[in-house]
Scaffold this active site. Structure first.
Site, mmCIF file in Angstrom:
data_model
loop_
_atom_site.group_PDB
_atom_site.id
_atom_site.type_symbol
_atom_site.label_atom_id
_atom_site.label_comp_id
_atom_site.label_asym_id
_atom_site.label_seq_id
_atom_site.Cartn_x
_atom_site.Cartn_y
_atom_site.Cartn_z
ATOM 1 N N ASP A 258 0.857 -1.243 0.059
ATOM 2 C CA ASP A 258 0.253 -0.244 0.115
ATOM 3 C C ASP A 258 0.721 1.136 0.051
ATOM 4 O O ASP A 258 0.043 2.536 -0.284
ATOM 5 C CB ASP A 258 -0.717 -0.270 1.454
ATOM 6 C CG ASP A 258 -2.118 0.877 1.470
ATOM 7 O OD1 ASP A 258 -2.557 1.632 0.251
ATOM 8 O OD2 ASP A 258 -1.736 1.693 2.500
ATOM 9 N N GLU A 263 6.952 8.187 -3.845
ATOM 10 C CA GLU A 263 4.802 8.320 -3.519
ATOM 11 C C GLU A 263 4.575 9.709 -3.942
ATOM 12 O O GLU A 263 4.860 10.390 -3.804
ATOM 13 C CB GLU A 263 4.308 8.073 -1.841
ATOM 14 C CG GLU A 263 4.434 6.829 -1.539
ATOM 15 C CD GLU A 263 3.218 6.211 -0.977
ATOM 16 O OE1 GLU A 263 2.842 7.340 0.296
ATOM 17 O OE2 GLU A 263 4.270 5.132 0.157
ATOM 18 N N HIS A 281 -1.332 3.934 -1.070
ATOM 19 C CA HIS A 281 -1.572 4.852 0.449
ATOM 20 C C HIS A 281 -2.721 4.755 0.939
ATOM 21 O O HIS A 281 -3.239 5.892 0.782
ATOM 22 C CB HIS A 281 -0.736 5.495 0.722
ATOM 23 C CG HIS A 281 -0.358 6.063 1.825
ATOM 24 N ND1 HIS A 281 0.925 6.555 2.527
ATOM 25 C CD2 HIS A 281 -0.595 5.837 3.104
ATOM 26 C CE1 HIS A 281 1.050 6.483 3.430
ATOM 27 N NE2 HIS A 281 -0.015 6.460 3.822
ATOM 28 N N ALA A 283 -4.704 2.587 3.282
ATOM 29 C CA ALA A 283 -4.859 2.100 4.621
ATOM 30 C C ALA A 283 -5.848 3.330 5.299
ATOM 31 O O ALA A 283 -6.600 2.318 5.961
ATOM 32 C CB ALA A 283 -3.499 1.655 4.847
ATOM 33 N N ALA A 284 -5.812 3.879 5.914
ATOM 34 C CA ALA A 284 -6.132 5.163 6.129
ATOM 35 C C ALA A 284 -7.174 5.428 6.191
ATOM 36 O O ALA A 284 -7.743 6.721 6.508
ATOM 37 C CB ALA A 284 -5.304 6.104 7.108
HETATM 38 C C1 MLT Z 1 -0.542 7.323 8.748
HETATM 39 O O1 MLT Z 1 0.129 7.786 8.760
HETATM 40 O O2 MLT Z 1 -1.710 8.294 9.780
HETATM 41 C C2 MLT Z 1 -0.908 6.782 7.143
HETATM 42 O O3 MLT Z 1 0.014 6.062 6.825
HETATM 43 C C3 MLT Z 1 -1.691 7.627 6.399
HETATM 44 C C4 MLT Z 1 -1.350 9.052 6.073
HETATM 45 O O4 MLT Z 1 0.027 9.098 6.325
HETATM 46 O O5 MLT Z 1 -1.728 10.079 6.568
#
Ligand code: MLT
Length: 325
Positions: A258, A263, A281, A283-284
């Protein structure tokens, strides 16, 4: 003097609430222009970012009035925390708010790899009906190796246990009697041992000097034949060149990523490998996690501007040597 600058995409009720109390400047593309951002930040008392804005020493030095940096997320690799603290600023983040969503994506990737769901979907949509081509693997009875047993690693392991997986974990900062481990239960092992024993390795590490490149070709070659590798943490902990080499050589069966070294990533070999699943990316990125993240960060930034201590400060919870409201 304007109050809060948000140079990345961030919306929702919590941001609206912030706008009703403070002078908020929302420029979601500004992170792409570091020079303009440096110029603009001079007058602001607060900055809220996700992971794309480079909050480095240069930006921090230009931010003469800044009291607080809010990082809407858990990873702090885009924020020079030491420099910010030295400048007397509060750095606040959202340590737990997206952990469930990340753990759920890791589980989704396990199932996707083990049952080849993306490839089977694509093949079927291409007009085929290749049942025998997609002979998968059960998660039941398999060993999951968690690299980095913090909150997200723990939540991933808990969910994997529901599938009947055995859990082994590597985390140099965790003692064997840690509460998370006794609650799982999981066996704490050395990294090489984990790589040799796990059917699936799931990575949950922050990006630090110690972790960058930790999962490299040498470590991938220690993995079991037929094993899968998953990374939903930070791209820089993996050597993508090393991963491509072991995937092409058939040392491991597949990988799901992910997060990437850069990036967005430039086009490369990973994109063309059939046994690789790639996501941008995300995941969140669930409605629930983003509500929790934006609410927590907006509330904490508002607290500092109101002269109150931040709840999720990385270091000092109140700004030092600065004029507070
Ligand atoms: C995080 O660090 O909370 C997640 O990977 C999502 C993000 O980077 O904003």
């Amino acid at each position: 003097m304007p109050d809060i600058l948000i140079p990345e995409k961030m919306q929702g009720a919590a941001v609206d609430a912030l706008c009703s109390r403070f002078d908020v400047v929302y420029e979601p593309e500004l992170w792409k222009e570091p020079g303009q951002l440096r110029e603009k930040i001079k007058d602001f008392r607060a900055l809220i970012v996700r992971n794309q804005t480079a909050v480095d020493a240069t930006l921090i030095s230009a931010a003469q009035q800044l009291l607080v940096i809010g990082r809407a997320g858990v990873g702090l690799d885009n924020v020079d925390v030491k420099h910010a603290e030295h400048a007397g600023m509060v750095v606040t983040f959202t340590p737990d708010q997206n952990a469930i969503s990340v753990a759920e994506l890791a589980i989704g990737m396990m199932l996707s790899l083990a049952r080849m769901i993306p490839a089977a979907d694509q093949d079927t949509k291409n007009g085929n009906w290749n049942r025998h081509r997609f002979m998968g693997m059960e998660l039941y009875g398999k060993t999951l190796g968690i690299v980095g047993a913090g909150k997200i690693g723990y939540l991933t392991a808990r969910r994997a246990q529901a599938f009947g997986m055995r859990i082994i974990a590597y985390d140099p900062f965790l003692s064997p009697d840690n509460i998370l481990l006794s609650d799982l239960p999981a066996e704490l092992v050395e990294l090489d041992d984990l790589l040799a024993r796990a059917d699936i390795v799931s990575c949950h590490l922050p990006s630090t000097k110690q972790t960058q490149g930790l999962l490299n070709e040498t470590s991938f070659r220690k993995m079991k034949g037929g094993a899968f590798f998953i990374n939903t943490s930070r791209g820089k902990v993996v050597s993508e060149v090393g991963l491509v080499n072991v995937l092409k050589a058939g040392v491991i069966a597949g990988a799901a990523l992910d997060v990437r070294n850069t990036e967005p990533p430039p086009a490369g070999e990973l994109e063309s490998l059939p046994n690789v699943i790639l996501t941008p990316h995300i995941a969140a990125f669930t409605v629930e996690a983003q509500n929790r993240v934006t609410t927590a960060i907006c509330e904490d930034v508002a607290r500092v501007l109101d002269g109150l201590p931040a709840i999720n400060a990385v270091g000092a919870a109140l700004p030092r040597g600065k004029v507070t409201p």
